[in-house]
Design an enzyme around this catalytic site. Structure first.
Site, PDB file in Angstrom:
ATOM      1  CG  ASP A 109      -1.995  -0.952   1.050  1.00 16.01           C
ATOM      2  OD1 ASP A 109      -2.226  -1.551   0.084  1.00 16.01           O
ATOM      3  OD2 ASP A 109      -2.873  -1.418   2.006  1.00 16.01           O
ATOM      4  CG  ASP A 156     -12.231  -3.183  -1.375  1.00 14.39           C
ATOM      5  OD1 ASP A 156     -11.638  -4.021  -1.581  1.00 14.39           O
ATOM      6  OD2 ASP A 156     -12.047  -2.162  -1.320  1.00 14.39           O
TER       7      ASP A 156
END
Lengths: 206, 251
Positions: free
Chosen positions: B11, B130
């Site tokens: 990330d 997601d």
């Protein structure tokens, strides 16, 4: 010392016809000590010691791009070692089922789609075997390479490496000065770099 | 045989690697290029970079990072985070990314999947999804899992395949950050529904969890961040364990 000098003087052209991730190939060459020139200019390509013919994407639109620049006529006439990668290799075949596309006719085989029962694209790391020609010198049987493709060239007289994904197919092809690999040597870790290096050294062996 | 893939996820925020626990608190885990190279050397099959603070200004920074990574590592990598147009994808691919992951933008404009697949080929289009369970129903969530939608996970999975996704990266928000294992039941259902590879994400805590994602969850690849970043699991050990369990793996 002399090897380094030789590398620098070697002219490697990566054919740039707007199809695919050519930057990665250029970077892979740099890691091996070679400078790759990106070009679609006929004179530049003809004057190269080695030519890399990349390709990612869809066959018929890539072929259209080749035709619009006349490269479809030029490539089959090249005399120096030529390496087609992924879609580049597929376009060097007679034809492709993808978009019903006529290829360059260098390799005498038709490219077809994987069985519908398999997960497609064939993405990831798979083994190559029955390796032939100096392209695979020093590369062990069953080495892993990275692949991303939905169509394949069946095994034929020009097969120099096989891979198994539901079917044994051509992972690499060779005819005269023309080589093609279905996998991405520039993304296949140390094995891929060895294969690229073998290609770059091809005519130095004679 | 095609191997199952292990994918560390980096990330990225302001050019640095971070990992959020349940996407909220952030911890610094190093320089992305250095980390990418280390992962490549330690046996990672692929890498994913998610720019979690992707905004207009981030475009250039991200392109520069992609270029540095492509120059350094010799394994494939995917870039995601705030990608919403053909231009975004073009810049990343031209700088050396192998694939891009699109998420919220695909939900807001599903046609984007068709357009990207047509322009760049489906092999480089990963659709990230997601999702979490709301009253027993798996619903797609947006903006890093913060915003719920009415969209059923399994309907969306089917739709993105039909529209031309090359792979699906499924993150269970219920499992992400818990280190209690992947969402194997949902994974297996997705994997059987579609004919494209599925990357499992969210919940990795042990080597066992990865094996479960492949065996029970039928995933084609598994992604994790902190367990790798903080060396709780070494990829070499993980792959050895996978091999012992009869999972096809690149060693």
């Amino acid at each position: 010392m002399s090897i380094e000098k030789r590398k620098v003087s070697e002219k490697v052209v990566i054919i740039n016809y707007g199809a695919g991730n050519i930057q990665s190939i250029k970077f892979a060459l740099e890691r091996l000590g070679y400078e790759g020139v990106l070009s679609h200019d006929a004179e530049e390509i003809k004057s190269a010691d080695k030519v890399i013919f990349p390709g990612v994407g869809e066959a018929s639109s890539a072929m259209k791009k080749l035709k619009s620049t006349g490269l479809d006529k030029l490539i089959p006439l090249l005399k120096q070692p030529v390496l087609g990668i992924c879609l580049g290799m597929q376009l060097m075949c007679n034809r492709s089922e993808e978009g019903d596309t006529d290829g360059l006719g260098i390799f005498d085989v038709d490219v077809i789609h994987f069985e519908k029962t398999l997960k497609v694209p064939h993405i990831g790391w798979n083994r190559i075997k029955e390796l032939k020609t100096p392209l695979f010198e020093g590369v062990a049987e069953q080495k892993f390479v990275y692949l991303v493709h939905s169509f394949y060239a069946p095994v034929c007289a020009e097969t120099i490496a096989k891979c198994d994904y539901g079917v044994n197919y051509s992972s690499a092809l060779n005819k005269d000065n023309f080589y093609g690999v279905q996998f991405h040597p520039e993304k296949s870790s140390s094995a891929g770099e060895k294969i690229l290096e073998n290609f770059l050294k091809l005519d130095l062996r004679s | 045989m095609l191997t199952k893939r292990i994918i560390p996820c980096l990330d990225i925020k302001d050019g640095r690697t971070v990992k959020g626990v349940n996407f909220v608190s952030l911890r610094d885990a190093g320089d992305p290029v250095e980390l990418a190279e280390a992962y490549s050397n330690s046996g990672a099959d692929e890498l994913v970079f998610l720019d979690i603070t992707a905004t207009e200004q981030k475009r250039k920074t991200l392109a520069e990072l992609v270029r540095k990574v492509a120059a350094t590592v010799n394994i494939p990598f995917t870039v995601g985070g705030g990608i919403s147009s053909i231009e975004d994808v073009d810049i990343l691919l031209q700088n050396g990314a192998d694939k891009v992951a699109i998420n919220s933008a695909a939900v807001k404009n599903p046609q984007l999947i068709n357009d990207l697949a047509a322009k760049f080929g489906k092999q480089c289009i990963v659709v990230a999804i997601d999702a979490k369970q709301v009253e027993g129903k798996w619903l797609v969530h947006l903006v890093g899992g913060k915003v719920p939608t009415e969209i059923d996970l399994f309907d969306w999975v089917k739709e993105v395949e039909e529209r031309g996704a090359g792979e699906i990266l499924f993150t269970s928000m219920d499992h992400d950050g818990t280190k209690a294992g992947f969402a194997n039941e949902a994974l297996a259902k997705i994997s059987e529904m579609v004919n494209i590879p599925i990357i499992a994400s969210g919940g990795a805590g042990s080597k066992e969890h990865f094996c479960d994602a492949f065996i029970k969850g039928k995933a084609d690849a598994a992604l994790a961040a902190s367990v790798f970043h903080f060396k709780e699991i070494e990829i070499k050990d993980l792959k050895q364990e996978m091999k012992e369990k009869g999972i096809e793996v690149r060693i």
